[in-house]
Design an enzyme around this catalytic site. Sequence first.
Site, PDB file in Angstrom:
ATOM      1  N   ASN A   6       0.874  -1.182   0.000  1.00  0.00           N
ATOM      2  CA  ASN A   6       0.000   0.000   0.000  1.00  0.00           C
ATOM      3  C   ASN A   6       0.910   1.231   0.000  1.00  0.00           C
ATOM      4  O   ASN A   6       1.477   1.582   1.027  1.00  0.00           O
ATOM      5  CB  ASN A   6      -0.888  -0.046   1.247  1.00  0.00           C
ATOM      6  N   LYS A   8       0.164   4.266  -0.315  1.00  0.00           N
ATOM      7  CA  LYS A   8      -0.479   5.475   0.232  1.00  0.00           C
ATOM      8  C   LYS A   8      -0.206   6.666  -0.694  1.00  0.00           C
ATOM      9  O   LYS A   8      -0.112   6.483  -1.905  1.00  0.00           O
ATOM     10  CB  LYS A   8      -0.013   5.716   1.676  1.00  0.00           C
ATOM     11  N   HIS A  93      -9.580   1.333   5.153  1.00  0.00           N
ATOM     12  CA  HIS A  93      -8.278   1.528   5.800  1.00  0.00           C
ATOM     13  C   HIS A  93      -8.455   2.516   6.952  1.00  0.00           C
ATOM     14  O   HIS A  93      -9.234   3.458   6.850  1.00  0.00           O
ATOM     15  CB  HIS A  93      -7.260   2.056   4.784  1.00  0.00           C
ATOM     16  N   GLU A  95      -6.825   4.941   7.933  1.00  0.00           N
ATOM     17  CA  GLU A  95      -6.606   6.355   7.574  1.00  0.00           C
ATOM     18  C   GLU A  95      -7.846   6.941   6.895  1.00  0.00           C
ATOM     19  O   GLU A  95      -8.143   8.119   7.054  1.00  0.00           O
ATOM     20  CB  GLU A  95      -5.350   6.482   6.698  1.00  0.00           C
ATOM     21  N   GLU A 163      -5.600  -4.744  10.912  1.00  0.00           N
ATOM     22  CA  GLU A 163      -4.542  -3.756  11.130  1.00  0.00           C
ATOM     23  C   GLU A 163      -4.824  -2.970  12.406  1.00  0.00           C
ATOM     24  O   GLU A 163      -5.627  -2.032  12.388  1.00  0.00           O
ATOM     25  CB  GLU A 163      -4.486  -2.768   9.965  1.00  0.00           C
ATOM     26  N   GLY A 169       2.446   2.225  11.025  1.00  0.00           N
ATOM     27  CA  GLY A 169       3.486   3.252  10.932  1.00  0.00           C
ATOM     28  C   GLY A 169       4.216   3.538  12.235  1.00  0.00           C
ATOM     29  O   GLY A 169       4.963   4.504  12.328  1.00  0.00           O
ATOM     30  N   SER A 208       3.109  -2.083  10.574  1.00  0.00           N
ATOM     31  CA  SER A 208       4.563  -2.172  10.823  1.00  0.00           C
ATOM     32  C   SER A 208       5.186  -3.507  10.394  1.00  0.00           C
ATOM     33  O   SER A 208       6.116  -3.987  11.047  1.00  0.00           O
ATOM     34  CB  SER A 208       4.882  -1.870  12.290  1.00  0.00           C
ATOM     35  N   GLY A 229       2.738  -1.106   4.412  1.00  0.00           N
ATOM     36  CA  GLY A 229       2.766   0.311   4.036  1.00  0.00           C
ATOM     37  C   GLY A 229       4.198   0.764   3.788  1.00  0.00           C
ATOM     38  O   GLY A 229       4.759   0.548   2.715  1.00  0.00           O
TER      39      GLY A 229
HETATM   40  P1  PGA Z   1       2.737   0.356   7.770  1.00  0.00           P
HETATM   41  O1  PGA Z   1       1.303   0.636   7.146  1.00  0.00           O
HETATM   42  O2  PGA Z   1       3.237  -0.930   7.194  1.00  0.00           O
HETATM   43  O3  PGA Z   1       3.572   1.538   7.358  1.00  0.00           O
HETATM   44  O4  PGA Z   1       2.558   0.271   9.247  1.00  0.00           O
HETATM   45  C1  PGA Z   1       0.390  -0.407   6.975  1.00  0.00           C
HETATM   46  C2  PGA Z   1      -0.905   0.127   6.441  1.00  0.00           C
HETATM   47  O5  PGA Z   1      -1.272   1.262   6.771  1.00  0.00           O
HETATM   48  O6  PGA Z   1      -1.592  -0.557   5.658  1.00  0.00           O
END
Ligand code: PGA
Length: 251
Positions: A6, A8, A93, A95, A163, A169, A208, A229
Amino acid sequence: MLVIGNWKMNGFRRDGIDRARSLAQLMLRDSLYCKVLICPPSQLLGEIHNTLSDSKIIMGGQDCHSKEQGSYTGDISAKMLKDIGCEYVIVGHSERRHNYGDSDEIVASKAKAAHEAELNAVICIGESKEVYQQGKTIEHLSNQLQNSIPETATMKNTHIAYEPCWAIGSGLTPTTIEIKNTHKAIIEISRKKLLGEENQISVLYGGSVDDNNAGSILEIDEVGGVLVGGASLIAEKFWSICTSANHYSNR
Ligand code: PGA
């Protein structure tokens, strides 16, 4: 096994295309049999589709609108994603849930639109740090599952991505035991309440995931893949995660 990158809101034209090209070359070299899906920002979908045209790597959108077309400034529909060469779309997601107020009901309508456009939906669920600390994770996820999965969902056209919001993140992850137990619960809830006993939905873990911890997460029987991500922005790191997934692909 499905590995999703992803991206983003990252990827100017040159970087994005170069990254997709590097991944296509790595796939040609290693010929992995796990599924590798990248979800670039929308402006790159057309060119990346061309870049991946001879590759087994597939492409998806990061979100979609529930309507097919119309006066929805700034949005993209599931049908448009399909039209440009996507096979999947991520919906719900955290976000999008937090920054744009996507409720479970909106997420369900987006997933339904995806199915109607013949896209596979990756429906994201996850608890906040507060819910986690109160020990109410399963209760929270159960509610999200009940309300975010549309009646059009089947084990073939839908994946769940678990998640934890606090893991995204942050460099933090639940323990492998926690991931195992939570995935078990998600599989049970989806089977009992939503898709029927004979259906076992694939549940991905996200939050992460990197090249150091991917092996220990993918090793868990109840993990059907990972949603990555930050680590998906570096081709070699992402590929190392894909290689780990490949290792556990035929169980
Ligand atoms: P991350 O993001 O791997 O940077 O933690 C995962 C995601 O938001 O799908």
